[in-house]
Design an enzyme around this catalytic site. Structure first.
Site, PDB file in Angstrom:
ATOM      1  N   GLY A 121       0.755  -1.304  -0.078  1.00 42.51           N
ATOM      2  CA  GLY A 121       0.109  -0.170   0.027  1.00 42.51           C
ATOM      3  C   GLY A 121       0.816   1.336  -0.057  1.00 42.51           C
ATOM      4  N   ASP A 122       2.018   1.182   0.477  1.00 47.86           N
ATOM      5  CA  ASP A 122       2.926   2.389   0.543  1.00 47.86           C
ATOM      6  C   ASP A 122       4.358   2.018   0.500  1.00 47.86           C
ATOM      7  OD1 ASP A 122       3.714   4.884   0.704  1.00 47.86           O
ATOM      8  OD2 ASP A 122       3.642   4.969   2.876  1.00 47.86           O
ATOM      9  N   PHE A 123       4.606   1.178  -0.870  1.00 48.99           N
ATOM     10  CA  PHE A 123       5.927   0.520  -0.993  1.00 48.99           C
ATOM     11  C   PHE A 123       6.811   1.596  -1.351  1.00 48.99           C
ATOM     12  CE2 PHE A 123       8.956  -2.392  -2.831  1.00 48.99           C
ATOM     13  CZ  PHE A 123       9.188  -3.340  -1.933  1.00 48.99           C
ATOM     14  N   ASN A 127      10.341   2.672   3.590  1.00 48.83           N
ATOM     15  CA  ASN A 127       9.466   1.392   4.053  1.00 48.83           C
ATOM     16  C   ASN A 127       9.980  -0.109   4.110  1.00 48.83           C
ATOM     17  OD1 ASN A 127       7.604   3.154   5.488  1.00 48.83           O
ATOM     18  ND2 ASN A 127       6.340   3.040   3.758  1.00 48.83           N
TER      19      ASN A 127
END
Length: 196
Positions: A121-123, A127
Site C-alpha cells: 500500500g505504501d511501498f 518502508n
C-alpha cells in the site's frame, strides 16, 4: 503476515480511553533510501523488487483489508469533500492543480481492470529495510490489503526515481520479474496517491 514476511512481531496491543497502544519488535536493517546503498545499488534494488514480489505472493483468500480501487476512490472523494487533501505536497508535475481537478482526472482515467494481490500500500524506499544488500524487513503496513499490484509498483518507481534516478528503476523491475511496465497504470496510481 507473521511467518510469511519479515515483519515486526506484535508484543502487546491495548486500548485506554481514546488512545491505542502497540508494542512490536524491531526489524533489523536500515531503510532502502539511505545513501550507503549507493555502492551496491543495482543489487539492493533487485532485492527490493524480489521483496515486493514476495509480498504480492501472500494469499488474499482470507484477507480482511480491502484496498481495491472503488474503495480507494470513495475515500479519495471523501478527503476532497472534507478538504483533507494537501495540495501543497503534490508531486512537482501536479503543483498548481486543485484536488477537485485531480479527482476528475482520477475518474476519467480509471483503469478497466485490477490485477489483485496482497499489496503493501505504501511501498517506497523508507518502508523497506536492508541488511547485507538484501531485504531484511518491511514496515508501515497501515495501507496494506487487497489491491492492484500497480499500487505498489507505481510508488516504488516514484520513490526510486526521486531518490536515485530513473535509470535505476530497471534493476527493481528485473528483481520483481516484470519485463514490460504499464506506464498508464504507473501514472494513475501515482496520481491516486496524491489524495492520501
Amino acid at each position: 503476515m507473521a511467518g510469511q514476511l519479515p515483519v515486526s512481531r506484535v508484543l502487546f496491543y491495548g486500548e485506554e480511553a481514546s488512545n491505542e497502544y502497540l508494542l512490536a519488535t524491531e526489524v533489523d536493517g536500515v531503510n532502502a533510501a539511505v545513501p550507503s546503498h549507493l555502492s551496491n545499488l543495482p543489487s539492493v534494488l533487485g532485492s527490493l523488487g524480489a521483496g515486493l514480489k514476495r509480498i504480492h505472493r501472500v494469499p488474499i483468500d482470507n484477507c480482511p483489508f480491502d484496498q481495491r480501487l472503488d474503495r480507494k476512490l470513495a475515500e479519495a472523494r471523501r478527503r476532497v469533500d472534507q478538504n483533507l487533501v494537501d495540495e501543497d505536497h503534490f508531486d512537482a508535475e501536479r503543483i498548481g492543480k486543485t484536488a477537485v481537478e485531480l479527482f476528475g482526472l482520477l475518474l476519467s482515467q480509471k483503469p478497466h481492470q485490477e490485477e489483485l494481490v496482497f499489496a503493501h500500500g505504501d511501498f517506497c524506499l523508507p518502508n523497506v529495510l536492508i541488511a547485507n544488500d538484501e531485504v531484511s524487513g518491511f514496515i508501515d503496513w497501515g495501507r496494506a490489503g487487497i489491491a492492484d499490484k500497480y499500487q505498489d509498483l507505481a510508488l516504488a518507481i516514484r520513490s526510486i526515481t526521486s531518490k536515485f534516478g530513473k535509470e535505476f528503476v530497471p534493476f527493481f523491475l528485473t528483481g520483481y520479474g516484470l519485463a514490460e511496465v504499464d506506464e498508464e497504470r504507473v501514472f494513475y496510481y501515482q496520481l491516486l496517491d496524491e489524495f492520501f
